[in-house]
Design a protein around this motif. Structure first.
Motif, mmCIF file in Angstrom:
data_model
loop_
_atom_site.group_PDB
_atom_site.id
_atom_site.type_symbol
_atom_site.label_atom_id
_atom_site.label_comp_id
_atom_site.label_asym_id
_atom_site.label_seq_id
_atom_site.Cartn_x
_atom_site.Cartn_y
_atom_site.Cartn_z
ATOM 1 N N ASP A 1 -4.470 0.702 -0.935
ATOM 2 C CA ASP A 1 -3.995 -0.671 -1.123
ATOM 3 C C ASP A 1 -3.830 -0.930 -2.610
ATOM 4 O O ASP A 1 -4.825 -0.993 -3.328
ATOM 5 C CB ASP A 1 -4.995 -1.671 -0.539
ATOM 6 N N VAL A 2 -2.605 -1.068 -3.041
ATOM 7 C CA VAL A 2 -2.338 -1.245 -4.474
ATOM 8 C C VAL A 2 -2.235 -2.726 -4.828
ATOM 9 O O VAL A 2 -2.799 -3.165 -5.827
ATOM 10 C CB VAL A 2 -1.060 -0.484 -4.872
ATOM 11 N N LEU A 3 -1.535 -3.485 -4.021
ATOM 12 C CA LEU A 3 -1.493 -4.937 -4.197
ATOM 13 C C LEU A 3 -2.216 -5.549 -3.006
ATOM 14 O O LEU A 3 -1.871 -5.260 -1.855
ATOM 15 C CB LEU A 3 -0.045 -5.442 -4.287
ATOM 16 N N GLY B 1 -3.419 -6.114 -17.588
ATOM 17 C CA GLY B 1 -4.438 -5.576 -16.695
ATOM 18 C C GLY B 1 -4.616 -4.092 -16.933
ATOM 19 O O GLY B 1 -3.752 -3.451 -17.541
ATOM 20 N N PRO B 2 -5.738 -3.556 -16.461
ATOM 21 C CA PRO B 2 -6.012 -2.138 -16.708
ATOM 22 C C PRO B 2 -5.022 -1.212 -16.009
ATOM 23 O O PRO B 2 -4.311 -1.626 -15.090
ATOM 24 C CB PRO B 2 -7.426 -1.929 -16.160
ATOM 25 N N SER B 3 -4.998 0.022 -16.456
ATOM 26 C CA SER B 3 -4.144 1.030 -15.851
ATOM 27 C C SER B 3 -4.490 1.160 -14.368
ATOM 28 O O SER B 3 -5.664 1.179 -13.995
ATOM 29 C CB SER B 3 -4.379 2.361 -16.571
ATOM 30 N N GLY B 4 -3.443 1.198 -13.546
ATOM 31 C CA GLY B 4 -3.655 1.359 -12.109
ATOM 32 C C GLY B 4 -3.901 0.062 -11.370
ATOM 33 O O GLY B 4 -4.126 0.073 -10.156
ATOM 34 N N SER B 5 -3.827 -1.072 -12.068
ATOM 35 C CA SER B 5 -4.124 -2.336 -11.396
ATOM 36 C C SER B 5 -2.968 -2.843 -10.537
ATOM 37 O O SER B 5 -3.135 -3.805 -9.787
ATOM 38 C CB SER B 5 -4.534 -3.397 -12.427
ATOM 39 N N GLY B 6 -1.802 -2.221 -10.669
ATOM 40 C CA GLY B 6 -0.681 -2.588 -9.803
ATOM 41 C C GLY B 6 0.433 -3.363 -10.484
ATOM 42 O O GLY B 6 1.338 -3.880 -9.823
ATOM 43 N N LYS B 7 0.415 -3.409 -11.814
ATOM 44 C CA LYS B 7 1.401 -4.199 -12.543
ATOM 45 C C LYS B 7 2.820 -3.681 -12.315
ATOM 46 O O LYS B 7 3.725 -4.440 -11.986
ATOM 47 C CB LYS B 7 1.078 -4.187 -14.049
ATOM 48 N N SER B 8 3.003 -2.368 -12.520
ATOM 49 C CA SER B 8 4.344 -1.796 -12.333
ATOM 50 C C SER B 8 4.788 -1.918 -10.881
ATOM 51 O O SER B 8 5.951 -2.202 -10.601
ATOM 52 C CB SER B 8 4.370 -0.320 -12.735
ATOM 53 N N THR B 9 3.851 -1.700 -9.985
ATOM 54 C CA THR B 9 4.182 -1.808 -8.563
ATOM 55 C C THR B 9 4.679 -3.215 -8.245
ATOM 56 O O THR B 9 5.674 -3.394 -7.532
ATOM 57 C CB THR B 9 2.948 -1.474 -7.699
ATOM 58 N N PHE B 10 4.015 -4.206 -8.804
ATOM 59 C CA PHE B 10 4.439 -5.575 -8.538
ATOM 60 C C PHE B 10 5.850 -5.818 -9.090
ATOM 61 O O PHE B 10 6.699 -6.403 -8.411
ATOM 62 C CB PHE B 10 3.442 -6.577 -9.120
ATOM 63 N N ASP C 1 8.642 -3.627 -18.330
ATOM 64 C CA ASP C 1 7.422 -2.894 -18.002
ATOM 65 C C ASP C 1 6.935 -2.127 -19.226
ATOM 66 O O ASP C 1 7.412 -1.029 -19.520
ATOM 67 C CB ASP C 1 7.664 -1.935 -16.831
ATOM 68 N N GLU C 2 6.012 -2.718 -19.951
ATOM 69 C CA GLU C 2 5.475 -2.132 -21.175
ATOM 70 C C GLU C 2 6.579 -1.592 -22.083
ATOM 71 O O GLU C 2 6.596 -0.404 -22.412
ATOM 72 C CB GLU C 2 4.475 -1.028 -20.836
ATOM 73 N N PRO C 3 7.492 -2.477 -22.488
ATOM 74 C CA PRO C 3 8.680 -2.022 -23.221
ATOM 75 C C PRO C 3 8.386 -1.428 -24.592
ATOM 76 O O PRO C 3 9.235 -0.728 -25.138
ATOM 77 C CB PRO C 3 9.523 -3.294 -23.357
ATOM 78 N N SER D 1 0.840 -1.193 0.000
ATOM 79 C CA SER D 1 0.000 0.000 0.000
ATOM 80 C C SER D 1 0.873 1.240 0.000
ATOM 81 O O SER D 1 2.019 1.228 0.462
ATOM 82 C CB SER D 1 -0.948 0.000 1.202
ATOM 83 N N PHE D 2 0.319 2.292 -0.553
ATOM 84 C CA PHE D 2 0.933 3.613 -0.483
ATOM 85 C C PHE D 2 0.006 4.444 0.392
ATOM 86 O O PHE D 2 -1.109 4.760 -0.037
ATOM 87 C CB PHE D 2 1.080 4.234 -1.863
ATOM 88 N N GLY D 3 0.427 4.743 1.604
ATOM 89 C CA GLY D 3 -0.476 5.424 2.524
ATOM 90 C C GLY D 3 -1.710 4.572 2.737
ATOM 91 O O GLY D 3 -1.601 3.382 3.059
HETATM 92 N N1 LIG Z 1 4.904 5.790 -5.246
HETATM 93 C C1 LIG Z 1 3.559 5.808 -5.214
HETATM 94 N N2 LIG Z 1 2.888 6.541 -4.313
HETATM 95 C C2 LIG Z 1 1.544 6.540 -4.252
HETATM 96 N N3 LIG Z 1 0.766 5.824 -5.080
HETATM 97 C C3 LIG Z 1 1.365 5.070 -6.002
HETATM 98 C C4 LIG Z 1 2.784 5.038 -6.133
HETATM 99 N N4 LIG Z 1 3.088 4.198 -7.149
HETATM 100 C C5 LIG Z 1 1.913 3.743 -7.633
HETATM 101 N N5 LIG Z 1 0.878 4.266 -6.951
HETATM 102 C C6 LIG Z 1 -0.546 3.975 -7.194
HETATM 103 O O1 LIG Z 1 -0.703 2.574 -7.251
HETATM 104 C C7 LIG Z 1 -1.676 2.203 -8.211
HETATM 105 C C8 LIG Z 1 -1.083 1.176 -9.138
HETATM 106 O O2 LIG Z 1 -0.067 1.781 -9.921
HETATM 107 P P1 LIG Z 1 0.806 0.985 -10.949
HETATM 108 O O3 LIG Z 1 1.744 1.943 -11.536
HETATM 109 O O4 LIG Z 1 1.389 -0.216 -10.297
HETATM 110 O O5 LIG Z 1 -0.300 0.527 -11.987
HETATM 111 P P2 LIG Z 1 -0.114 -0.163 -13.426
HETATM 112 O O6 LIG Z 1 -0.969 -1.374 -13.420
HETATM 113 O O7 LIG Z 1 1.311 -0.325 -13.736
HETATM 114 O O8 LIG Z 1 -0.796 0.905 -14.403
HETATM 115 P P3 LIG Z 1 -0.383 1.385 -15.902
HETATM 116 O O9 LIG Z 1 -0.962 0.338 -16.815
HETATM 117 O O10 LIG Z 1 -1.068 2.698 -16.054
HETATM 118 O O11 LIG Z 1 1.100 1.466 -15.967
HETATM 119 C C9 LIG Z 1 -2.111 3.489 -8.883
HETATM 120 O O12 LIG Z 1 -3.337 3.877 -8.327
HETATM 121 C C10 LIG Z 1 -1.018 4.474 -8.541
HETATM 122 O O13 LIG Z 1 -1.532 5.765 -8.455
#
Ligand SMILES: Nc1ncnc2c1ncn2[C@@H]1O[C@H](COP(=O)(O)OP(=O)(O)OP(=O)(O)O)[C@@H](O)[C@H]1O
Ligand SMILES: [Mg+2]
Length: 257
Positions: free
Chosen positions: A22-24, A41-50, A178-180, A17-19
């Motif tokens: 809950d992202v993952l 997965g859709p934008s914001g689903s947490g792929k990059s975070t993972f 990551d989306e190369p 989570s960020f604050g």
């Molecule tokens: N450092 C951060 N601080 C706060 N929130 C974050 C941070 N990084 C990501 N988030 C939030 O986490 C959620 C998931 O972001 P993430 O970048 O993992 O999504 P994604 O699936 O890769 O999306 P995209 O397809 O747009 O790249 C988003 O709501 C984003 O705003």
């Protein structure tokens, strides 16, 4: 790659989570050694975070995450987890190559200098040796003739191939993408995917966040659809793409296919 290949990445109930966000929200998955593992997965689903969690760039809040059998960011002694020092984390991160949507090359260095930089600076490889290896890698990605060009003198697709060569220069055991290709003009996508296809053939373990469903279907061994910080559906790319079991997967695919 077989069903019994050891796990290169193993996630058990991974939370991030960020604050208050809950992202993952409990990711369970396994990337076997030598496989191409696609994540959609859709934008914001947490792929990059993972991906960033795998690469120790983000610390997880709960669950367990292993790379090549070792906990990411921690050492386990008995039942207790001990956080690794930054220097230890950096050492482990060397084994994982990462390629981003934006190529992030060093603008003041030529292609070959970009590829040589980490082996020389981080691993202490002699310049001559590093340069020779860098030239081999540039050749492998089809850019031997662009070695002396600066990033600004290369197309987006060429820059991305330099970025792949740069990641490979550290001899990673795992490559994260990551989306190369999503920042590239359509006509440049193919060359980058070809390089990734070649890399897959060498047996490299690859985790690929992508919108290229054709690539996922052709090259991917596994496909995971993520939404809202959880794995909604996973399986062989063919099964997930042609016969999705969940409504959310169907809705997503109807937009991207
Ligand atoms: N450092 C951060 N601080 C706060 N929130 C974050 C941070 N990084 C990501 N988030 C939030 O986490 C959620 C998931 O972001 P993430 O970048 O993992 O999504 P994604 O699936 O890769 O999306 P995209 O397809 O747009 O790249 C988003 O709501 C984003 O705003
Ligand atoms: Mg992303």
């Amino acid at each position: 790659m077989t069903e019994s290949s050891p796990a290169m990445v193993k996630a058990e109930g991974v939370h991030k989570s960020f604050g208050a966000v809950d992202v993952l929200r409990g990711i369970d998955l396994e990337v076997r050694s030598g496989e191409v593992f696609c994540l959609i997965g859709p934008s914001g689903s947490g792929k990059s975070t993972f991906l960033r969690c795998i690469n120790h760039l983000e610390k997880i809040n709960a669950g367990r995450l292993y790379v090549d059998g070792e906990l990411v960011g921690y050492r386990q002694k008995g039942d207790r987890l001990h956080e690794l020092k930054d220097s230890e984390v950096a050492l482990k991160r060397r084994d994982i190559g990462m390629v981003f949507q934006r190529f992030n090359l060093f603008p003041h260095m030529t292609a070959v200098e970009n590829v040589m930089e980490a082996p020389v600076q981080v691993k202490g490889v002699r310049r001559g040796e590093a340069q020779q290896r860098a030239m081999e890698l540039l050749d492998r990605v089809g850019l031997a003739d662009k070695a002396r060009n600066y990033p600004s003198q290369l197309s987006g697709g060429q820059q991305q191939r330099v970025a792949i060569a740069r990641a490979l220069a550290m001899d990673p055991k795992l490559m994260l993408f990551d989306e190369p290709t999503s920042a590239l003009d359509p006509e440049l996508v193919g060359d980058v995917l070809d390089v990734m296809r070649d890399l897959a053939r060498t047996g490299m373990t690859m985790v690929v966040v992508t919108h290229e469903m054709g690539f996922a279907r052709e090259v991917g061994d596994s496909l995971v659809f993520m939404d809202g910080g959880v794995v909604v559906e996973s399986g062989s790319p063919r099964d997930v793409l042609t016969d999705p079991q969940h409504e959310r997967t169907r809705a997503f695919l109807s937009k991207v296919l």
